[in-house]
Motif scaffolding. Sequence first.
Motif, PDB file in Angstrom:
ATOM      1  N   VAL A 160       9.073  33.326  34.416  1.00 25.14           N
ATOM      2  CA  VAL A 160       9.946  34.354  33.759  1.00 25.14           C
ATOM      3  C   VAL A 160       9.054  35.347  33.059  1.00 25.14           C
ATOM      4  N   PHE A 161       9.375  36.590  32.909  1.00 29.30           N
ATOM      5  CA  PHE A 161       8.671  37.531  31.981  1.00 29.30           C
ATOM      6  C   PHE A 161       8.497  36.833  30.699  1.00 29.30           C
ATOM      7  N   TRP A 162       7.342  37.466  30.175  1.00 28.47           N
ATOM      8  CA  TRP A 162       6.771  37.141  28.800  1.00 28.47           C
ATOM      9  C   TRP A 162       7.644  36.811  27.809  1.00 28.47           C
ATOM     10  N   ASP A 163       8.499  37.803  27.639  1.00 25.31           N
ATOM     11  CA  ASP A 163       9.483  37.760  26.531  1.00 25.31           C
ATOM     12  C   ASP A 163      10.898  37.676  26.897  1.00 25.31           C
ATOM     13  N   GLU A 164      11.479  37.639  28.072  1.00 32.89           N
ATOM     14  CA  GLU A 164      12.696  37.444  28.711  1.00 32.89           C
ATOM     15  C   GLU A 164      12.946  35.940  29.581  1.00 32.89           C
ATOM     16  N   TRP A 165      14.306  35.774  29.746  1.00 33.28           N
ATOM     17  CA  TRP A 165      14.758  34.592  30.589  1.00 33.28           C
ATOM     18  C   TRP A 165      14.334  35.037  31.875  1.00 33.28           C
ATOM     19  N   TYR A 166      14.376  36.057  32.429  1.00 31.94           N
ATOM     20  CA  TYR A 166      14.750  36.382  33.757  1.00 31.94           C
ATOM     21  C   TYR A 166      13.608  36.054  34.557  1.00 31.94           C
ATOM     22  N   ASN A 167      13.635  35.960  35.970  1.00 34.61           N
ATOM     23  CA  ASN A 167      12.749  35.592  36.804  1.00 34.61           C
ATOM     24  C   ASN A 167      11.621  36.995  36.988  1.00 34.61           C
ATOM     25  N   ALA A 168      10.461  36.535  36.995  1.00 31.62           N
ATOM     26  CA  ALA A 168       9.408  37.611  36.938  1.00 31.62           C
ATOM     27  C   ALA A 168       9.320  37.910  38.350  1.00 31.62           C
ATOM     28  N   GLY A 169       9.512  37.545  39.351  1.00 30.10           N
ATOM     29  CA  GLY A 169       9.614  38.113  40.672  1.00 30.10           C
ATOM     30  C   GLY A 169       8.361  37.607  41.374  1.00 30.10           C
ATOM     31  N   TRP A 170       7.669  36.552  40.842  1.00 31.38           N
ATOM     32  CA  TRP A 170       6.541  35.935  41.584  1.00 31.38           C
ATOM     33  C   TRP A 170       6.968  35.593  43.146  1.00 31.38           C
ATOM     34  N   THR A 171       6.116  35.535  44.087  1.00 32.91           N
ATOM     35  CA  THR A 171       6.498  35.235  45.331  1.00 32.91           C
ATOM     36  C   THR A 171       5.946  33.670  45.854  1.00 32.91           C
ATOM     37  N   ASN A 172       5.180  33.127  44.699  1.00 34.25           N
ATOM     38  CA  ASN A 172       4.556  31.671  44.935  1.00 34.25           C
ATOM     39  C   ASN A 172       4.968  30.796  43.977  1.00 34.25           C
ATOM     40  N   ASP A 173       6.430  30.880  43.370  1.00 38.20           N
ATOM     41  CA  ASP A 173       6.598  29.813  42.321  1.00 38.20           C
ATOM     42  C   ASP A 173       8.086  29.353  42.774  1.00 38.20           C
ATOM     43  N   SER A 174       8.268  29.084  44.154  1.00 40.29           N
ATOM     44  CA  SER A 174       9.603  28.533  44.553  1.00 40.29           C
ATOM     45  C   SER A 174       8.958  26.916  44.660  1.00 40.29           C
ATOM     46  N   CYS A 175      10.052  26.139  44.032  1.00 36.93           N
ATOM     47  CA  CYS A 175       9.511  24.579  43.744  1.00 36.93           C
ATOM     48  C   CYS A 175      10.300  23.766  44.837  1.00 36.93           C
ATOM     49  N   ILE A 176      10.005  22.581  44.771  1.00 34.57           N
ATOM     50  CA  ILE A 176      11.023  21.514  45.318  1.00 34.57           C
ATOM     51  C   ILE A 176      11.957  21.156  44.162  1.00 34.57           C
ATOM     52  N   ALA A 177      13.432  21.079  44.625  1.00 32.87           N
ATOM     53  CA  ALA A 177      14.244  20.910  43.571  1.00 32.87           C
ATOM     54  C   ALA A 177      14.569  19.093  43.857  1.00 32.87           C
ATOM     55  N   PHE A 178      14.270  18.292  42.779  1.00 26.90           N
ATOM     56  CA  PHE A 178      14.738  17.008  42.953  1.00 26.90           C
ATOM     57  C   PHE A 178      16.030  16.597  42.318  1.00 26.90           C
ATOM     58  N   PRO A 179      16.567  15.455  42.908  1.00 22.21           N
ATOM     59  CA  PRO A 179      18.009  15.222  42.216  1.00 22.21           C
ATOM     60  C   PRO A 179      18.146  15.134  40.774  1.00 22.21           C
ATOM     61  N   ALA A 180      19.380  15.265  40.465  1.00 20.54           N
ATOM     62  CA  ALA A 180      19.736  15.320  38.861  1.00 20.54           C
ATOM     63  C   ALA A 180      19.403  13.870  38.604  1.00 20.54           C
ATOM     64  N   LEU A 181      19.051  13.962  37.281  1.00 20.78           N
ATOM     65  CA  LEU A 181      18.719  12.559  36.749  1.00 20.78           C
ATOM     66  C   LEU A 181      19.844  11.627  36.848  1.00 20.78           C
ATOM     67  N   THR A 182      21.097  11.817  36.860  1.00 24.85           N
ATOM     68  CA  THR A 182      22.453  10.932  37.165  1.00 24.85           C
ATOM     69  C   THR A 182      22.168  10.356  38.355  1.00 24.85           C
ATOM     70  N   CYS A 183      21.634  11.043  39.533  1.00 23.63           N
ATOM     71  CA  CYS A 183      21.211  10.552  40.802  1.00 23.63           C
ATOM     72  C   CYS A 183      20.269   9.414  40.795  1.00 23.63           C
ATOM     73  N   LEU A 184      19.072   9.858  39.987  1.00 25.31           N
ATOM     74  CA  LEU A 184      18.028   8.925  39.864  1.00 25.31           C
ATOM     75  C   LEU A 184      18.547   7.786  39.050  1.00 25.31           C
ATOM     76  N   ALA A 185      19.274   7.774  38.228  1.00 24.55           N
ATOM     77  CA  ALA A 185      19.873   6.562  37.344  1.00 24.55           C
ATOM     78  C   ALA A 185      20.620   5.706  38.181  1.00 24.55           C
ATOM     79  N   ALA A 186      21.482   6.289  39.224  1.00 26.08           N
ATOM     80  CA  ALA A 186      22.205   5.501  40.011  1.00 26.08           C
ATOM     81  C   ALA A 186      21.408   5.003  41.131  1.00 26.08           C
ATOM     82  N   THR A 187      20.062   5.010  41.217  1.00 25.71           N
ATOM     83  CA  THR A 187      19.274   4.281  42.102  1.00 25.71           C
ATOM     84  C   THR A 187      18.991   2.899  41.545  1.00 25.71           C
TER      85      THR A 187
END
Length: 737
Positions: free
Chosen positions: A85-112
């Motif tokens: 995010v921008f230095w002093d803002e909540w919003y996406n800074a527009g980088w092109t190399n910061d797209s992550c892998i999303a893991f399951p929510a922790l309720t799903c992990l607990a359900a394992t």
Amino acid sequence: MKIKFCFFLNLLFLHSILCGQVQPIYLDQDKPLEERVEDALSRMTLPEKVAMCHAQSKFSSPGVPRLGIPEIWTSDGPHGIRAEVFWDEWYNAGWTNDSCIAFPALTCLAATWNLEMSALYGKSIGEEARYRNKNVLLGPGVNIYRTPLNGRNFEYMGEDPYLASAMVVPYIQEVQKNGVAACVKHFALNNQEKDRGHINVQVDDRALHEIYLPPFKAAIQKGKAWAIMGAYNQYKNQHCCHNQYLLKDILKEKWLFDGVVISDWGGVHDTHQAIENGLDMEFGTWTDGMQENIKNAYDLYYLARPYLQALQSGESKEEILNDKVRRILRLIFRTTMAPNRPWGSFGTTEHAQAGRQIAEEGIVLLKNDNSLLPIDFSTVRKIAVIGENAIKQMTIGGGSSSLKVKYEISPLQGLQKQIGNQAEILYSLGYASPQKSSKDPMGEIQQIGVHASREELRQQAIETAQKADLVLFFGGLNKNSFQDSEGRDRQSLSLPYGQDTLIAELAKANPHLAVILISGNAVAMPWIETVPAIVQAWYGGTEAGNAIAAILTGEVNPSGKLPFTFPVRLEDNAAHACGGYPGDGKNVEYKESLFVGYRYADKQKLSPLFPFGHGLSYTTFSYGKITADKKIIRPDEKITFSIQIKNTGLRAGSEIVQLYISDKKSSLPRPIKELKGFQKIYLQPGEEQILQFTIDKEALCFYDDIQQKWITEPGKFEVLIGASSTNIKDRLTFELK
């Protein structure tokens, strides 16, 4: 100019080291950690020490450039590494190399119910954080599931303190092997989002110590977490981010926590309390923790200029500051300046497949009358897929867990890929959530084009269902406000957007109906008697659609079990039945005390919609008789129980065997039974295995609020082993002398 000057100072410092003018111990990685901490501390000026105690940007705090001590960079978790995010803002800074892998929510992990999956989760997300050079991951969350209306339940690990305690430890350990601190949150009693910024929680000492604190204690004492985050709410009329009892008396004195206490963003309210009551690092002051922001106010933070002035005037003692800085330096030396810190990896196929495996193990088959699932392609040639959640992106929205992902497989996409030409797939939207024009902090909210009324969408879905051999309805909740989302609680236990009416109509149109719920919370099911198959699929992350498809087609045998109770009605939940939730706007009293989740259902003899620990399989298992290595034990002894489990079906599969303990007579009220052990085992058809559970007096004790300590009373106890909290297979009595 400031950056250039700091760089110049660093060059001078390094030059002096090379020339032998100084030999700082803190740079010698072979020296003991505490020697390094003390050496660095001794070289710092008062302003440098104070500067380390507060943020310099939205997600970072300063180091000491003059001494070569690096900054601290945090990242929201716990389901993936947040976009820059921008230095002093909540919003996406527009980088092109910061797209992550999303893991399951922790309720799903607990359900394992699988410690290996927790370790895999921690390892994978830790590697992603390390690659992005974050040294604090803001997660995992272990607040107890008290009410199904809590908008943030999807980020936590369920209603039972034993389950949450066991599951959080491997996650933390594996994250920190990457030189990244796990910051466990939200300490403590953050069990609702409504009025979260100020609500004062009134809870008795027994419930506090037996229900709400154990996962945090396990995270600190067994997981060895290097950081912990304070909660927004108040306890004993003090905000939890500077709460004397929680942070000083319990965390630092009783539990001997040697890490850093970090405030939640906007959770600090007073300089004196922040100094005196155990807070170490202040972030996000004068924000709402998500979007609102007073810009560039860092010098005015409670632990910034006001703190320095209090020190210079003699109002505050420097030894308190030194303790804070020691903890911060310890964090830096454990992470950014740690020897042999690995490099990590980011956005990899390996991480995506780890997320898929976790999602597959966490998906819960709630109901499966007449073996409607898995899909039988010998009779099913045409499948109607209905529902917005079949195509809706679930990795954005929801508050601080919102992610910018490399990709996300929807359930419809997963089915199309998995089924191929085995059957024709027809899709109908069926229902739609309200359109949003606001921008999510991580990017634009996904827009689904809708050009029909609710009635028209419903009629189109019914017509589609009538053409099919099987109907798969994808519903549940989403990440919109007042759903599964930070900052707002749900307003009802019912499904939103007219889904209940639609499901009832679909059941009339085609009896071969499976409902797949995507949510992090329990929902009411007024249509349950007419729907033969129900699946709880959670939020599965990047590979969600592929994981769901693998379960529905039978490629993977479902093995998840519920980490919380599904009540029939909201009034069957203790927080609502006892009149505590949501409080009067100032205070909320936990009138149900210890009796949370299945403990309350047991006490009131309620039959839940689906009980804690429930989950079906495409195979079947038989349980033998419990045996014990002794019938009488003393306080310094352990007892081992054994039970034989056999796969009596035609498919290989996993069963989660649960052990509960019941105190038959005690001086204080106790739940009828409490979870004190579990194991997940994989068996081939016909295979059997003997499981052993060993417990000691810790599994038998309770907190005495008069004596203010844990005690174990002699007497008779009962061990119960089963497939859920209500499906008990056998029980055995033993005695503690």
